[in-house]
Design a protein around this motif. Structure first.
Motif, PDB file in Angstrom:
ATOM      1  N   GLY A   1     -12.505  -8.021   2.747  1.00  0.00           N
ATOM      2  CA  GLY A   1     -12.385  -8.991   1.662  1.00  0.00           C
ATOM      3  C   GLY A   1     -13.587  -9.025   0.741  1.00  0.00           C
TER       4      GLY A   1
ATOM      5  N   PHE B   1      -3.425  -1.002  -4.276  1.00  0.00           N
ATOM      6  CA  PHE B   1      -4.209  -0.353  -3.241  1.00  0.00           C
ATOM      7  C   PHE B   1      -4.596   1.043  -3.717  1.00  0.00           C
ATOM      8  CE2 PHE B   1      -1.932  -3.504  -0.707  1.00  0.00           C
ATOM      9  CZ  PHE B   1      -2.903  -3.938   0.182  1.00  0.00           C
TER      10      PHE B   1
ATOM     11  N   TYR C   1     -10.677  -4.094   1.105  1.00  0.00           N
ATOM     12  CA  TYR C   1      -9.642  -5.016   1.564  1.00  0.00           C
ATOM     13  C   TYR C   1      -9.699  -5.306   3.060  1.00  0.00           C
ATOM     14  CZ  TYR C   1      -6.796  -0.831   2.709  1.00  0.00           C
ATOM     15  OH  TYR C   1      -6.328   0.361   3.207  1.00  0.00           O
TER      16      TYR C   1
ATOM     17  N   THR D   1      -7.749  -5.356  -8.447  1.00  0.00           N
ATOM     18  CA  THR D   1      -6.990  -6.503  -8.943  1.00  0.00           C
ATOM     19  C   THR D   1      -7.376  -6.768 -10.390  1.00  0.00           C
ATOM     20  OG1 THR D   1      -8.645  -8.152  -8.273  1.00  0.00           O
ATOM     21  CG2 THR D   1      -6.944  -7.580  -6.647  1.00  0.00           C
TER      22      THR D   1
ATOM     23  N   TRP E   1     -12.272  -4.360  -4.527  1.00  0.00           N
ATOM     24  CA  TRP E   1     -12.564  -5.009  -3.255  1.00  0.00           C
ATOM     25  C   TRP E   1     -12.454  -4.016  -2.100  1.00  0.00           C
ATOM     26  CZ3 TRP E   1     -12.948 -10.460  -4.001  1.00  0.00           C
ATOM     27  CH2 TRP E   1     -12.428 -10.915  -5.228  1.00  0.00           C
TER      28      TRP E   1
ATOM     29  N   SER F   1       0.839  -1.200   0.000  1.00  0.00           N
ATOM     30  CA  SER F   1       0.000   0.000   0.000  1.00  0.00           C
ATOM     31  C   SER F   1       0.876   1.253   0.000  1.00  0.00           C
ATOM     32  CB  SER F   1      -0.922   0.005   1.216  1.00  0.00           C
ATOM     33  OG  SER F   1      -0.175   0.041   2.417  1.00  0.00           O
TER      34      SER F   1
ATOM     35  N   LEU G   1      -9.602 -12.239   0.623  1.00  0.00           N
ATOM     36  CA  LEU G   1     -10.616 -11.877  -0.354  1.00  0.00           C
ATOM     37  C   LEU G   1     -11.635 -12.995  -0.476  1.00  0.00           C
ATOM     38  CD1 LEU G   1      -8.612 -10.111  -3.202  1.00  0.00           C
ATOM     39  CD2 LEU G   1      -9.423  -9.220  -1.006  1.00  0.00           C
TER      40      LEU G   1
ATOM     41  N   PHE H   1      -0.517  -6.938  -0.041  1.00  0.00           N
ATOM     42  CA  PHE H   1      -1.453  -7.885  -0.646  1.00  0.00           C
ATOM     43  C   PHE H   1      -0.659  -8.952  -1.385  1.00  0.00           C
ATOM     44  CE2 PHE H   1      -3.729  -9.353  -4.465  1.00  0.00           C
ATOM     45  CZ  PHE H   1      -4.790 -10.006  -3.848  1.00  0.00           C
TER      46      PHE H   1
ATOM     47  N   HIS I   1       0.239  -2.013   4.508  1.00  0.00           N
ATOM     48  CA  HIS I   1      -0.399  -3.253   4.102  1.00  0.00           C
ATOM     49  C   HIS I   1       0.316  -3.902   2.924  1.00  0.00           C
ATOM     50  CE1 HIS I   1      -3.791  -0.928   5.992  1.00  0.00           C
ATOM     51  NE2 HIS I   1      -3.869  -2.067   6.651  1.00  0.00           N
TER      52      HIS I   1
ATOM     53  N   LEU J   1      -9.116  -2.025  -2.926  1.00  0.00           N
ATOM     54  CA  LEU J   1      -8.029  -2.720  -3.612  1.00  0.00           C
ATOM     55  C   LEU J   1      -8.507  -3.083  -5.005  1.00  0.00           C
ATOM     56  CD1 LEU J   1      -5.218  -4.337  -3.397  1.00  0.00           C
ATOM     57  CD2 LEU J   1      -6.669  -6.319  -2.865  1.00  0.00           C
TER      58      LEU J   1
ATOM     59  N   VAL K   1      -4.509 -10.097   2.644  1.00  0.00           N
ATOM     60  CA  VAL K   1      -4.028  -8.762   2.993  1.00  0.00           C
ATOM     61  C   VAL K   1      -3.329  -8.892   4.337  1.00  0.00           C
ATOM     62  CG1 VAL K   1      -4.637  -6.377   3.478  1.00  0.00           C
ATOM     63  CG2 VAL K   1      -5.888  -7.640   1.723  1.00  0.00           C
TER      64      VAL K   1
ATOM     65  N   GLN L   1      -5.782 -15.358  -1.282  1.00  0.00           N
ATOM     66  CA  GLN L   1      -5.499 -13.941  -1.512  1.00  0.00           C
ATOM     67  C   GLN L   1      -5.582 -13.230  -0.170  1.00  0.00           C
ATOM     68  OE1 GLN L   1      -8.085 -15.428  -3.608  1.00  0.00           O
ATOM     69  NE2 GLN L   1      -6.443 -16.002  -5.010  1.00  0.00           N
TER      70      GLN L   1
END
Length: 324
Positions: A276, A252, A273, A261, A271, A209, A238, A216, A214, A259, A226, A224
């Motif tokens: 999740g 992030f 985070y 992806t 998401w 992040s 997640l 990921f 953080h 978040l 965090v 997945q």
């Protein structure tokens, strides 16, 4: 639930707000093999399908710098643009070329090796102050080079190629992720991990992040996580209905709790985070079937910009998800 409805639920058809603001730039017509935004998002460096390495100005698509082909050692394994945009680093199989972007001149070539005599470079990371360089190898070893003292420490923390590297803001610590499924945090110049996590499958995505708090990490199947960057403690996982998802890139979104992806295909997901929770999945704009996101940039907490393998920049209004 019918098959069509279920598919739409998974990829965000209709039921999700349309957050794409469309393609804002077409940087190249030759496709992008490797591409990275500069830290400030003003430039993008690409290796395209014609083996050209170029730095683009994202505002007007002009070429800031094109590296002469006769000066590039092929195959190109990695590209890296320093945070201040003064240095471009190009990795061949065993050679790092450092270029001055303002002068558009080659500064130096530096060879790097792994523990195995046949090892080649697999990934790079440069500290934010341009003083420390990580050169990872496909035998699982890492070179920790100080660019000012010229001292290099090499150790072998992994048994498979290291494809993910990330420095902490203070450059004293960094994380690695590899095909052996191991993710670990290290202190620079030390071979002892601060912490490590063993996943069941290869690491496909890893990102820190912007505030450095953080981390990921995704493996190649269904884990997945965090994590707290400093301690490695699990914060969240997640959650989704599919049996598994492939995560290729992640970012992030500053000051939003979100978040982003990307998948191995043409999908972008957002998401929360901390919980999740998946807020939705959208299809990116593409010119060719199978195009994927190769990098992301976050200009502010409301906006995300993606670069895809077709050379397109697409802007996303993630603020539309704030109340979701």
């Amino acid at each position: 639930m019918c098959v069509v409805c279920f598919a739409c639920f998974l990829i965000g058809c209709g039921s999700q707000p349309e957050i794409s603001k469309g393609v804002t730039s077409q940087l190249t017509q030759n496709g992008v093999i490797i591409g990275h935004f500069s830290k400030d998002g003003e430039w993008t460096v690409t290796l395209d399908g014609n083996a050209d390495i170029q730095i683009h100005d994202n505002a007007d698509q002009s070429i800031v710098f094109k590296v002469p082909k006769d000066k590039v050692k092929t195959p190109v394994k990695a590209l890296l643009l320093s945070d201040d945009k003064s240095m471009l680093i190009i990795a061949g199989e065993n050679l790092i070329s450092i270029w001055s972007v303002p002068k558009q001149k080659l500064v130096t070539n530096v060879p790097f090796a792994g523990v195995s005599p046949l090892a080649s470079i697999s990934s790079l990371a440069l500290s934010h102050d341009n003083k420390r360089l990580l050169v990872a190898m496909d035998d699982g070893s890492v070179n920790m080079a100080d660019l000012f003292t010229k001292i290099n420490n090499r150790f072998m923390p992994h048994s498979r190629p290291i494809e993910h590297l990330a420095f902490h803001e203070n450059a004293e610590y960094f994380v690695t992720g590899a095909q052996d499924g191991l993710v670990a945090m290290w202190q620079f110049a030390s071979p002892e991990p601060v912490y490590q996590h063993q996943f069941n499958h290869r690491v496909t995505s890893l990102t820190v992040s912007p505030d450095g708090k953080h981390l990921f990490v995704s493996d190649g199947l269904n884990a997945q996580h965090v994590l707290d960057f400093e301690s490695g403690k699990l914060i969240s996982e997640l959650k989704y209905m599919a049996r598994f998802k492939m995560f290729r890139k992640a970012k992030f979104i500053s000051n939003s709790g979100l978040l982003a992806t990307s998948s191995s295909k043409s999908h972008l997901s957002i998401w929360r985070y901390d919980s999740g929770e998946e807020l939705g999945t959208w299809s990116i704009r593409t010119a060719n079937e199978g195009a994927t996101v190769v990098d992301m940039y976050v200009p502010n907490s409301n906006t995300l910009v993606t670069l895809n393998s077709d050379g397109m920049l697409e802007t996303w209004a993630v603020n539309l998800l704030a109340e979701k």
